[in-house]
Design a protein around this motif. Structure first.
Motif, short mmCIF file in Angstrom:
data_model
loop_
_atom_site.label_atom_id
_atom_site.label_comp_id
_atom_site.label_asym_id
_atom_site.label_seq_id
_atom_site.Cartn_x
_atom_site.Cartn_y
_atom_site.Cartn_z
N THR A 203 0.97 -1.13 0.00
CA THR A 203 -0.07 -0.01 0.06
C THR A 203 0.75 1.35 0.09
N ALA A 204 2.01 1.19 0.68
CA ALA A 204 3.11 2.34 0.94
C ALA A 204 3.31 2.84 -0.51
N ILE A 205 3.69 1.54 -1.10
CA ILE A 205 4.76 1.79 -2.40
C ILE A 205 3.69 2.31 -3.41
N GLN A 206 2.48 1.82 -3.43
CA GLN A 206 1.47 2.16 -4.28
C GLN A 206 1.23 3.75 -4.07
N ARG A 207 0.77 4.17 -2.87
CA ARG A 207 0.73 5.70 -2.68
C ARG A 207 1.90 6.32 -3.16
N MET A 208 3.11 5.90 -2.90
CA MET A 208 4.27 6.73 -3.54
C MET A 208 4.19 6.86 -4.93
N GLN A 209 3.95 5.79 -5.69
CA GLN A 209 3.94 5.88 -7.06
C GLN A 209 2.74 6.79 -7.53
N ASP A 210 1.58 6.75 -7.11
CA ASP A 210 0.44 7.51 -7.27
C ASP A 210 1.02 9.00 -6.99
N ASN A 211 1.36 9.28 -6.06
CA ASN A 211 1.85 10.63 -5.47
C ASN A 211 2.84 11.18 -6.60
N ARG A 212 3.69 10.22 -7.09
CA ARG A 212 4.73 10.58 -7.96
C ARG A 212 4.07 11.02 -9.36
N ALA A 213 3.16 10.30 -9.73
CA ALA A 213 2.47 10.46 -11.14
C ALA A 213 1.53 11.75 -10.88
N ARG A 214 1.03 12.23 -9.79
CA ARG A 214 0.18 13.35 -9.54
C ARG A 214 1.34 14.51 -9.58
N ARG A 215 2.53 14.32 -9.06
CA ARG A 215 3.16 15.48 -8.94
C ARG A 215 3.80 15.73 -10.55
N ALA A 216 3.87 14.67 -11.45
CA ALA A 216 4.32 14.73 -12.58
C ALA A 216 3.32 15.32 -13.27
N ILE A 217 1.94 15.26 -13.21
CA ILE A 217 0.79 15.89 -13.86
C ILE A 217 0.97 17.47 -13.58
N TYR A 218 1.37 17.67 -12.13
CA TYR A 218 1.21 18.96 -11.69
C TYR A 218 2.24 19.72 -12.62
N ARG A 219 3.34 19.41 -12.60
CA ARG A 219 4.50 19.86 -13.15
C ARG A 219 4.14 20.26 -14.67
N GLN A 220 3.81 19.30 -15.54
CA GLN A 220 3.57 19.48 -16.68
C GLN A 220 2.48 20.22 -16.99
N THR A 221 1.39 20.35 -16.12
CA THR A 221 0.20 21.33 -16.26
C THR A 221 0.91 22.93 -16.09
N VAL A 222 1.83 23.05 -15.30
CA VAL A 222 2.21 24.24 -15.00
C VAL A 222 3.19 24.65 -16.00
N ARG A 223 4.03 23.88 -16.45
CA ARG A 223 4.83 23.97 -17.65
C ARG A 223 4.11 24.38 -18.85
N GLU A 224 3.17 23.65 -19.12
CA GLU A 224 2.20 23.95 -20.43
C GLU A 224 1.79 25.34 -20.39
N LEU A 225 1.14 25.67 -19.19
CA LEU A 225 0.32 26.91 -18.91
C LEU A 225 1.28 28.22 -19.12
N ASN A 226 2.30 28.14 -18.39
CA ASN A 226 3.40 29.12 -18.35
C ASN A 226 3.84 29.35 -19.64
N ALA A 227 3.90 28.11 -20.75
CA ALA A 227 4.26 28.53 -22.09
C ALA A 227 3.44 29.32 -22.77
N LEU A 228 2.31 29.38 -22.21
CA LEU A 228 1.30 30.34 -23.06
C LEU A 228 1.35 31.72 -23.11
N THR A 229 1.07 32.45 -23.90
CA THR A 229 1.32 33.80 -23.93
C THR A 229 0.27 34.46 -22.96
N THR A 230 0.39 35.84 -22.52
CA THR A 230 -0.61 36.25 -21.74
C THR A 230 -1.83 36.32 -22.49
N ARG A 231 -1.89 36.71 -23.67
CA ARG A 231 -3.21 36.80 -24.56
C ARG A 231 -4.08 35.51 -24.77
#
Length: 74
Positions: free
Chosen positions: A21-49
């Protein structure tokens, strides 16, 4: 002797379950952090317009990324 063996087997199974269960939770959190970072990266790449067209202010990016990764806050 049988009771000791059964108790040890039950303890080993409980430990194995908690570890799995602990290993599964760590893998889930790692995947969620990757989604967070990718979303931030993609939105920051957009222009203000582009962000304005989507109705997004730059100050909203972290919150939107958090929601994308972990779902809406309650």
């Amino acid at each position: 002797m049988t009771a000791i063996t059964q108790n040890r087997t039950a303890t080993d199974a409980g430990l194995r379950t908690r570890l799995t269960t602990a290993i599964q939770r760590m893998q889930d959190n790692r995947a969620r952090r990757a989604i967070y970072r990718q979303t931030v990266r993609e939105l920051n790449a957009l222009t203000t317009r582009d962000l304005d067209d989507l109705g997004i202010n730059r100050s909203m990016i972290a919150g939107l990324a958090h929601e994308a990764a972990w779902g809406p806050t309650r």
